[in-house]
Design a protein around this motif. Sequence first.
Motif, PDB file in Angstrom:
ATOM      1  N   LEU A 136      -5.359 -38.920  -3.249  1.00  0.00           N
ATOM      2  CA  LEU A 136      -4.462 -37.775  -3.077  1.00  0.00           C
ATOM      3  C   LEU A 136      -5.216 -36.466  -3.286  1.00  0.00           C
ATOM      4  O   LEU A 136      -4.967 -35.479  -2.599  1.00  0.00           O
ATOM      5  CB  LEU A 136      -3.279 -37.875  -4.036  1.00  0.00           C
ATOM      6  N   VAL A 137      -6.154 -36.477  -4.208  1.00  0.00           N
ATOM      7  CA  VAL A 137      -7.012 -35.306  -4.411  1.00  0.00           C
ATOM      8  C   VAL A 137      -7.847 -35.066  -3.159  1.00  0.00           C
ATOM      9  O   VAL A 137      -7.977 -33.925  -2.694  1.00  0.00           O
ATOM     10  CB  VAL A 137      -7.905 -35.481  -5.661  1.00  0.00           C
ATOM     11  N   ALA A 138      -8.388 -36.128  -2.579  1.00  0.00           N
ATOM     12  CA  ALA A 138      -9.189 -35.995  -1.355  1.00  0.00           C
ATOM     13  C   ALA A 138      -8.346 -35.442  -0.213  1.00  0.00           C
ATOM     14  O   ALA A 138      -8.814 -34.615   0.579  1.00  0.00           O
ATOM     15  CB  ALA A 138      -9.800 -37.340  -0.968  1.00  0.00           C
ATOM     16  N   TRP A 139      -7.082 -35.885  -0.120  1.00  0.00           N
ATOM     17  CA  TRP A 139      -6.174 -35.367   0.909  1.00  0.00           C
ATOM     18  C   TRP A 139      -5.994 -33.858   0.743  1.00  0.00           C
ATOM     19  O   TRP A 139      -6.130 -33.092   1.690  1.00  0.00           O
ATOM     20  CB  TRP A 139      -4.820 -36.092   0.801  1.00  0.00           C
ATOM     21  N   ARG A 140      -5.693 -33.446  -0.508  1.00  0.00           N
ATOM     22  CA  ARG A 140      -5.486 -32.018  -0.779  1.00  0.00           C
ATOM     23  C   ARG A 140      -6.758 -31.218  -0.499  1.00  0.00           C
ATOM     24  O   ARG A 140      -6.714 -30.173   0.151  1.00  0.00           O
ATOM     25  CB  ARG A 140      -5.057 -31.821  -2.234  1.00  0.00           C
ATOM     26  N   GLU A 141      -7.885 -31.707  -0.969  1.00  0.00           N
ATOM     27  CA  GLU A 141      -9.131 -30.956  -0.795  1.00  0.00           C
ATOM     28  C   GLU A 141      -9.555 -30.898   0.673  1.00  0.00           C
ATOM     29  O   GLU A 141     -10.090 -29.876   1.125  1.00  0.00           O
ATOM     30  CB  GLU A 141     -10.240 -31.548  -1.673  1.00  0.00           C
TER      31      GLU A 141
END
Length: 133
Positions: free
Chosen positions: A90-95
Amino acid sequence: MSYGESFRASYDRCNIDEDFLTFFLQHFCSTNPRFAERFCGVDSEQQTKMLKASIILVQNAAENPYIRNNVKSLAKRHKEMNLNIKPEELVAWRESLLATVANFDPLFDDDIDQAWRATLELGIEIMSKHAID
């Protein structure tokens, strides 16, 4: 200008279209081989529609309780599909999304970055709570 106003202005400048979504998907898939596998064999038009809808859904969760329920349902579908989403994904999606915004918004700066983060925070929190085992 509030975070919501900054976000909306940036969103409009990005013109979330096929070029934006293709850039986002390429960036996102480059961060983890599992992402590329998940999208393998999915029609590119369907991918871009799905991605645009997910971005809109997550960002609208900040302002609309009804939409929060839709995000919760989306998260549960991800879980039911055994996608095994991890918090770092989810962090990778946001970033990846923020990297794409930085590329497409000519006025992107730290304030706009924070506006996007603040706007997406609740939707991502809901996804974390309901999509992750």
